[in-house]
Design a protein around this motif. Sequence first.
Motif, PDB file in Angstrom:
ATOM      1  N   PRO A   1      31.315  61.968   2.136  1.00 38.36           N
ATOM      2  CA  PRO A   1      29.940  62.189   2.609  1.00 38.36           C
ATOM      3  C   PRO A   1      28.872  61.874   1.561  1.00 38.36           C
ATOM      4  O   PRO A   1      27.702  61.716   1.899  1.00 38.36           O
ATOM      5  CB  PRO A   1      29.913  63.676   2.982  1.00 38.36           C
ATOM      6  CG  PRO A   1      31.093  64.276   2.328  1.00 38.36           C
ATOM      7  CD  PRO A   1      32.088  63.220   2.064  1.00 38.36           C
ATOM      8  N   THR A   2      29.267  61.769   0.275  1.00 35.53           N
ATOM      9  CA  THR A   2      28.260  61.460  -0.756  1.00 35.53           C
ATOM     10  C   THR A   2      28.050  59.953  -0.931  1.00 35.53           C
ATOM     11  O   THR A   2      27.186  59.525  -1.689  1.00 35.53           O
ATOM     12  CB  THR A   2      28.648  62.076  -2.117  1.00 35.53           C
ATOM     13  OG1 THR A   2      29.954  61.622  -2.464  1.00 35.53           O
ATOM     14  CG2 THR A   2      28.632  63.598  -2.069  1.00 35.53           C
ATOM     15  N   ASP A   3      28.867  59.150  -0.243  1.00 32.64           N
ATOM     16  CA  ASP A   3      28.680  57.691  -0.309  1.00 32.64           C
ATOM     17  C   ASP A   3      27.755  57.231   0.812  1.00 32.64           C
ATOM     18  O   ASP A   3      27.981  57.548   1.974  1.00 32.64           O
ATOM     19  CB  ASP A   3      30.023  56.960  -0.148  1.00 32.64           C
ATOM     20  CG  ASP A   3      30.895  57.121  -1.376  1.00 32.64           C
ATOM     21  OD1 ASP A   3      30.347  57.359  -2.468  1.00 32.64           O
ATOM     22  OD2 ASP A   3      32.128  57.006  -1.247  1.00 32.64           O
ATOM     23  N   GLY A   4      26.759  56.454   0.441  1.00 32.76           N
ATOM     24  CA  GLY A   4      25.849  55.921   1.460  1.00 32.76           C
ATOM     25  C   GLY A   4      26.143  54.491   1.834  1.00 32.76           C
ATOM     26  O   GLY A   4      25.492  53.916   2.706  1.00 32.76           O
ATOM     27  N   ALA A   5      27.128  53.887   1.155  1.00 30.98           N
ATOM     28  CA  ALA A   5      27.403  52.468   1.414  1.00 30.98           C
ATOM     29  C   ALA A   5      28.893  52.177   1.446  1.00 30.98           C
ATOM     30  O   ALA A   5      29.655  52.692   0.627  1.00 30.98           O
ATOM     31  CB  ALA A   5      26.749  51.608   0.326  1.00 30.98           C
ATOM     32  N   VAL A   6      29.300  51.370   2.410  1.00 31.83           N
ATOM     33  CA  VAL A   6      30.658  50.820   2.441  1.00 31.83           C
ATOM     34  C   VAL A   6      30.508  49.319   2.635  1.00 31.83           C
ATOM     35  O   VAL A   6      29.893  48.874   3.606  1.00 31.83           O
ATOM     36  CB  VAL A   6      31.511  51.418   3.581  1.00 31.83           C
ATOM     37  CG1 VAL A   6      32.840  50.668   3.719  1.00 31.83           C
ATOM     38  CG2 VAL A   6      31.767  52.901   3.340  1.00 31.83           C
ATOM     39  N   VAL A   7      31.018  48.538   1.670  1.00 30.13           N
ATOM     40  CA  VAL A   7      30.977  47.075   1.783  1.00 30.13           C
ATOM     41  C   VAL A   7      32.408  46.563   1.868  1.00 30.13           C
ATOM     42  O   VAL A   7      33.272  47.002   1.108  1.00 30.13           O
ATOM     43  CB  VAL A   7      30.259  46.442   0.564  1.00 30.13           C
ATOM     44  CG1 VAL A   7      30.445  44.924   0.543  1.00 30.13           C
ATOM     45  CG2 VAL A   7      28.767  46.775   0.598  1.00 30.13           C
ATOM     46  N   THR A   8      32.646  45.648   2.798  1.00 27.06           N
ATOM     47  CA  THR A   8      33.993  45.061   2.900  1.00 27.06           C
ATOM     48  C   THR A   8      33.910  43.542   2.931  1.00 27.06           C
ATOM     49  O   THR A   8      32.914  42.964   3.374  1.00 27.06           O
ATOM     50  CB  THR A   8      34.729  45.528   4.174  1.00 27.06           C
ATOM     51  OG1 THR A   8      34.013  45.052   5.312  1.00 27.06           O
ATOM     52  CG2 THR A   8      34.869  47.025   4.237  1.00 27.06           C
ATOM     53  N   PHE A   9      34.963  42.928   2.430  1.00 25.38           N
ATOM     54  CA  PHE A   9      35.095  41.472   2.497  1.00 25.38           C
ATOM     55  C   PHE A   9      36.498  41.155   2.999  1.00 25.38           C
ATOM     56  O   PHE A   9      37.458  41.801   2.603  1.00 25.38           O
ATOM     57  CB  PHE A   9      34.915  40.844   1.108  1.00 25.38           C
ATOM     58  CG  PHE A   9      35.303  39.387   1.077  1.00 25.38           C
ATOM     59  CD1 PHE A   9      34.426  38.412   1.514  1.00 25.38           C
ATOM     60  CD2 PHE A   9      36.579  39.006   0.665  1.00 25.38           C
ATOM     61  CE1 PHE A   9      34.807  37.076   1.537  1.00 25.38           C
ATOM     62  CE2 PHE A   9      36.968  37.665   0.679  1.00 25.38           C
ATOM     63  CZ  PHE A   9      36.072  36.709   1.109  1.00 25.38           C
ATOM     64  N   MET A  10      36.606  40.146   3.853  1.00 30.53           N
ATOM     65  CA  MET A  10      37.926  39.646   4.242  1.00 30.53           C
ATOM     66  C   MET A  10      37.966  38.149   4.049  1.00 30.53           C
ATOM     67  O   MET A  10      37.039  37.434   4.435  1.00 30.53           O
ATOM     68  CB  MET A  10      38.213  39.970   5.706  1.00 30.53           C
ATOM     69  CG  MET A  10      38.436  41.443   5.926  1.00 30.53           C
ATOM     70  SD  MET A  10      38.831  41.780   7.634  1.00 30.53           S
ATOM     71  CE  MET A  10      40.555  41.329   7.647  1.00 30.53           C
ATOM     72  N   GLY A  11      39.061  37.682   3.432  1.00 33.09           N
ATOM     73  CA  GLY A  11      39.284  36.247   3.305  1.00 33.09           C
ATOM     74  C   GLY A  11      40.365  35.857   4.283  1.00 33.09           C
ATOM     75  O   GLY A  11      41.365  36.565   4.422  1.00 33.09           O
ATOM     76  N   LYS A  12      40.172  34.742   5.013  1.00 35.95           N
ATOM     77  CA  LYS A  12      41.172  34.347   6.007  1.00 35.95           C
ATOM     78  C   LYS A  12      41.583  32.885   5.874  1.00 35.95           C
ATOM     79  O   LYS A  12      40.909  32.116   5.177  1.00 35.95           O
ATOM     80  CB  LYS A  12      40.692  34.669   7.418  1.00 35.95           C
ATOM     81  CG  LYS A  12      39.375  34.056   7.815  1.00 35.95           C
ATOM     82  CD  LYS A  12      38.733  34.882   8.917  1.00 35.95           C
ATOM     83  CE  LYS A  12      38.791  34.234  10.287  1.00 35.95           C
ATOM     84  NZ  LYS A  12      38.208  32.920  10.438  1.00 35.95           N
ATOM     85  N   VAL A  13      42.674  32.533   6.504  1.00 32.29           N
ATOM     86  CA  VAL A  13      43.177  31.162   6.429  1.00 32.29           C
ATOM     87  C   VAL A  13      42.276  30.259   7.267  1.00 32.29           C
ATOM     88  O   VAL A  13      42.107  30.478   8.463  1.00 32.29           O
ATOM     89  CB  VAL A  13      44.629  31.058   6.945  1.00 32.29           C
ATOM     90  CG1 VAL A  13      45.139  29.619   6.846  1.00 32.29           C
ATOM     91  CG2 VAL A  13      45.541  32.007   6.181  1.00 32.29           C
ATOM     92  N   ARG A  14      41.722  29.289   6.600  1.00 29.77           N
ATOM     93  CA  ARG A  14      40.775  28.390   7.258  1.00 29.77           C
ATOM     94  C   ARG A  14      41.518  27.109   7.633  1.00 29.77           C
ATOM     95  O   ARG A  14      42.182  26.493   6.807  1.00 29.77           O
ATOM     96  CB  ARG A  14      39.668  28.073   6.260  1.00 29.77           C
ATOM     97  CG  ARG A  14      38.482  27.352   6.820  1.00 29.77           C
ATOM     98  CD  ARG A  14      37.349  27.444   5.827  1.00 29.77           C
ATOM     99  NE  ARG A  14      37.705  26.803   4.561  1.00 29.77           N
ATOM    100  CZ  ARG A  14      37.200  25.628   4.169  1.00 29.77           C
ATOM    101  NH1 ARG A  14      36.350  24.977   4.926  1.00 29.77           N
ATOM    102  NH2 ARG A  14      37.553  25.122   3.014  1.00 29.77           N
ATOM    103  N   SER A  15      41.391  26.726   8.897  1.00 25.16           N
ATOM    104  CA  SER A  15      42.037  25.493   9.313  1.00 25.16           C
ATOM    105  C   SER A  15      40.987  24.406   9.447  1.00 25.16           C
ATOM    106  O   SER A  15      40.297  24.303  10.447  1.00 25.16           O
ATOM    107  CB  SER A  15      42.752  25.675  10.650  1.00 25.16           C
ATOM    108  OG  SER A  15      43.412  24.469  10.973  1.00 25.16           O
TER     109      SER A  15
END
Lengths: 81, 147
Positions: B24-38
């Motif tokens: 509850p003390t965190d105001g930010a969640v950042v996520t990154f996903m890398g995927k297989v690019r065709s």
Amino acid sequence: MNKIIFFAQTRELVGVDKLELAVDQMAISQLLEQLSLRGNKWSLALKEKTVLCAVNQTLVNYDYIIQEDDEIAFFPPVTGG
Amino acid sequence: MNIIQVNQSPIDVNSLITWLYESPTDGAVVTFMGKVRSFENQVISLTLEHYPEMTEKVLGNIINQARGRWAINRVAIVHRVGKIYANESIVFVGVSAAHRSDAFATTEFIMDILKNEAPFWKKEQTVSGQNWVKAKESDLNALKKWY
């Protein structure tokens, strides 16, 4: 005794995934020279500046002096992510 | 708190985001996903190899470095190995922090260092055969903004 392991394209070129050799007190650059004498594919795979080296799972420079029981790994630049 | 996982199974994004979201003390969640690019449908799959004992060490070190630079709380790095098909995810990085700037910077930092130091290698299966993916100059250049 030292375990020498190879990954990815380096492993495919040299044709083995590991060697057991006593190479302590040798610099990585000397080990690369010695292994390169095993043939053309070895010298191609282990060319300085193109092959990376890790000792005990930490990247090192070619002037690192190998210690007894060090695990030495050779591999190409990484491409994860 | 850290989650570091390297395995063959698909990435369970929902449970990772739930874990990142908990404090509850965190105001930010950042996520990154890398995927297989065709690219132009040429890539069918990638096979990822790694150096298991070293991978966990490097990923742990990257998180420790980030903790020395930014005020962050939870960090998750999940990286797949083995065979991964086009459009599937390869890597997940998630960071929670009190403020978004720390979470954004950490996420980018982790990816930039991982790309250059974590011992993973990609072999590409394309319609015309297999080849090892070459390291990119642009990934090396990306390090300059951190050192």
